[in-house]
Design an enzyme around this catalytic site. Structure first.
Site, PDB file in Angstrom:
ATOM      1  N   ASP A 159      17.106 -45.855   6.929  1.00  0.00           N
ATOM      2  CA  ASP A 159      18.201 -46.419   7.718  1.00  0.00           C
ATOM      3  C   ASP A 159      17.886 -46.480   9.209  1.00  0.00           C
ATOM      4  OD1 ASP A 159      19.659 -46.793   5.431  1.00  0.00           O
ATOM      5  OD2 ASP A 159      20.883 -44.984   5.673  1.00  0.00           O
ATOM      6  N   ARG A 186      25.517 -32.351  13.640  1.00  0.00           N
ATOM      7  CA  ARG A 186      25.674 -33.707  14.192  1.00  0.00           C
ATOM      8  C   ARG A 186      26.080 -33.748  15.660  1.00  0.00           C
ATOM      9  NH1 ARG A 186      22.286 -35.881  10.855  1.00  0.00           N
ATOM     10  NH2 ARG A 186      23.139 -36.813   8.979  1.00  0.00           N
ATOM     11  N   ASP A 229      29.522 -38.783   9.074  1.00  0.00           N
ATOM     12  CA  ASP A 229      28.561 -38.671  10.175  1.00  0.00           C
ATOM     13  C   ASP A 229      28.797 -39.705  11.273  1.00  0.00           C
ATOM     14  OD1 ASP A 229      27.285 -36.425   9.174  1.00  0.00           O
ATOM     15  OD2 ASP A 229      26.002 -37.609   7.853  1.00  0.00           O
ATOM     16  N   SER A 257      20.023 -39.012  -1.461  1.00  0.00           N
ATOM     17  CA  SER A 257      20.141 -39.012  -0.011  1.00  0.00           C
ATOM     18  C   SER A 257      20.241 -37.555   0.418  1.00  0.00           C
ATOM     19  CB  SER A 257      21.393 -39.789   0.400  1.00  0.00           C
ATOM     20  OG  SER A 257      21.726 -39.465   1.719  1.00  0.00           O
TER      21      SER A 257
HETATM   22  N1  ARG Z   1      29.307 -34.231   2.957  1.00  0.00           N
HETATM   23  C1  ARG Z   1      28.594 -33.578   3.993  1.00  0.00           C
HETATM   24  C2  ARG Z   1      29.261 -33.826   5.306  1.00  0.00           C
HETATM   25  O1  ARG Z   1      30.032 -34.709   5.443  1.00  0.00           O
HETATM   26  C3  ARG Z   1      27.133 -33.940   3.988  1.00  0.00           C
HETATM   27  C4  ARG Z   1      26.791 -35.276   4.556  1.00  0.00           C
HETATM   28  C5  ARG Z   1      25.328 -35.545   4.470  1.00  0.00           C
HETATM   29  N2  ARG Z   1      24.995 -36.645   5.309  1.00  0.00           N
HETATM   30  C6  ARG Z   1      23.999 -37.481   5.081  1.00  0.00           C
HETATM   31  N3  ARG Z   1      23.848 -38.467   5.938  1.00  0.00           N
HETATM   32  N4  ARG Z   1      23.214 -37.398   4.041  1.00  0.00           N
HETATM   33  O2  ARG Z   1      29.025 -33.117   6.238  1.00  0.00           O
END
Ligand code: ARG
Length: 391
Positions: free
Chosen positions: A12, A92, A121, A170
């Site tokens: 991505d 993040r 995210d 992922s």
């Molecule tokens: N569900 C988790 C969260 O919202 C993990 C997200 C993982 N993100 C990713 N881009 N693979 O924090």
């Protein structure tokens, strides 16, 4: 136009580089990799690709800051959102802050990220970017690419992205936790295959001998394992290894995303499981009942805010101020047992314990006047008694 991009080296964010130039008219793209403890291979790949694809590649080692200013507060707050240890969530805002700082330093007009429009995210990045006064570009959200188009475009641009059909997961990984989603895991009834796990042994394959471990906390944060003082990063790494070997720290949950979408998530977080459970236990020994009851509410609110990525909301500082004030007495030792996927508390001690053995003991009177309890008892449940008996 100059754009700073939060870069991981994955498909991505790699595709974002030519997209920013072709579709958004960027003249210069700065790729920024922020090291929050992701695996060395990922960092290496990210740096190689970043060097190749962007105009300026910046690497920032944020591990120490991640531990001190993000993971430690999380341990103090017993961070937990619906059973999720907030691994991606807590990293993040730090990544976003670092990228924004590069953008400001380099005089970029905007910041970009590779998040889609479905997850959390995007919200976490955007909230920090905007609070730091920057314009946001989110190509993966705005251009509505589906996976096949994206792969096609990547090939066209000479981005060698090995997306293996048989492992379509992922994955997001940092020092604190590893998340695995996508592919067949999107069916909540699909049983996760063993291959999705990288940090934890399956409990069946874990050693038959239990591992006993003593964790020392000072003012709410872990400082030593079995009496050996360790720096935060080292301690978490070591504990991830030890507890992972014993199959501790797997979570499979249905989680409520900020947007309201329910998602099926798998996580690995051995150190987090051990540290938070041990920390909570120590709090139970040293905090007053009133503090404990109120802190539960504060911890839940803290976790919700972190899940949303709203660390720049003043409430976050307010909650931390309360939590820090409670942690002054959260020092002591907790002994735990790791055995075939389970983690058990075996014992605890603290110089601040609100515990007196002679008072509570069956074997001594300890100066407690039983008739004082008798008097207390007459008022206890007074109103319920009146409701039921009329007197
Ligand atoms: N569900 C988790 C969260 O919202 C993990 C997200 C993982 N993100 C990713 N881009 N693979 O924090």
């Amino acid at each position: 136009m100059k754009v700073a991009l939060a870069y991981s080296g994955g498909l991505d964010t790699s595709v974002c580089i030519p997209l920013l130039k072709e579709r958004y008219g960027a003249r210069e793209v700065i790729s920024v990799v922020v090291d929050v403890g992701q695996p060395d291979e990922d960092l290496k790949r990210g740096n190689e690709r970043g060097e190749k694809l962007s105009d300026l590649h910046v690497i920032i080692d944020a591990k120490a800051e991640f531990v001190k200013d993000y993971i430690f507060p999380l341990i103090k707050a017993n961070g937990d959102y619906e059973g999720y240890v907030l691994g991606t969530a807590i990293a993040r805002p730090l990544i976003a802050k670092k990228v924004a700082e590069v953008a400001i330093k380099e005089g970029a007009n905007a910041v970009a990220h590779g998040c889609t429009g479905k997850g959390n995210d995007q919200l976490r990045f955007d909230a920090v970017f905007r609070a730091m006064g920057l314009e946001v570009i989110a190509p993966m959200r705005e251009l509505k690419f589906v996976r096949s188009e994206e792969i096609e475009y990547a090939k066209e641009k000479g981005i060698d992205v090995p997306v293996k059909k048989d492992t379509p997961w992922s994955i997001d990984e940092n020092l604190w936790s590893r998340s695995i989603e996508g592919g067949r895991l999107e069916d909540p009834s699909f049983i996760p295959p063993e291959e999705i796990f990288a940090w934890t042994k399956s409990p069946e394959d874990a050693p038959d001998t239990p591992h006993l471990l003593k964790i020392t906390f000072r003012e709410g944060v872990p400082v030593a394992l079995d009496g050996k003082l360790l720096d935060g990063t080292e301690l978490i790494r070591k504990l991830n290894e030890i507890a992972g070997e014993h199959g501790v720290g797997r979570t499979d949950i249905i989680e409520d995303r900020v947007l309201g979408l329910k998602a099926r998530e798998n996580y690995e977080h051995p150190a987090a499981t051990v540290l938070i459970k041990a920390h909570r236990d120590l709090e139970q020994l040293v905090l007053t009942r009133n503090e404990l009851r109120f802190k539960e509410v504060v911890d839940a609110r803290w976790s919700e805010l972190v899940y949303q990525g709203l660390l720049l909301d003043p409430l976050y500082d307010d909650l931390n101020a309360f939590i820090d004030s409670t942690q002054k007495r959260v020092s002591g030792e907790v002994t735990v047992k790791l055995y075939k996927g389970s983690m058990q508390i075996l014992g605890r001690s603290s110089e601040f314990a609100l515990y007196r053995e002679d008072w509570v003991s069956f074997d001594s009177e300890g100066g407690i006047d039983p008739m004082a309890a008798d008097g207390f008892s007459k008022f206890h449940g007074l109103q319920a008694r009146m409701c039921r008996t009329g007197r």
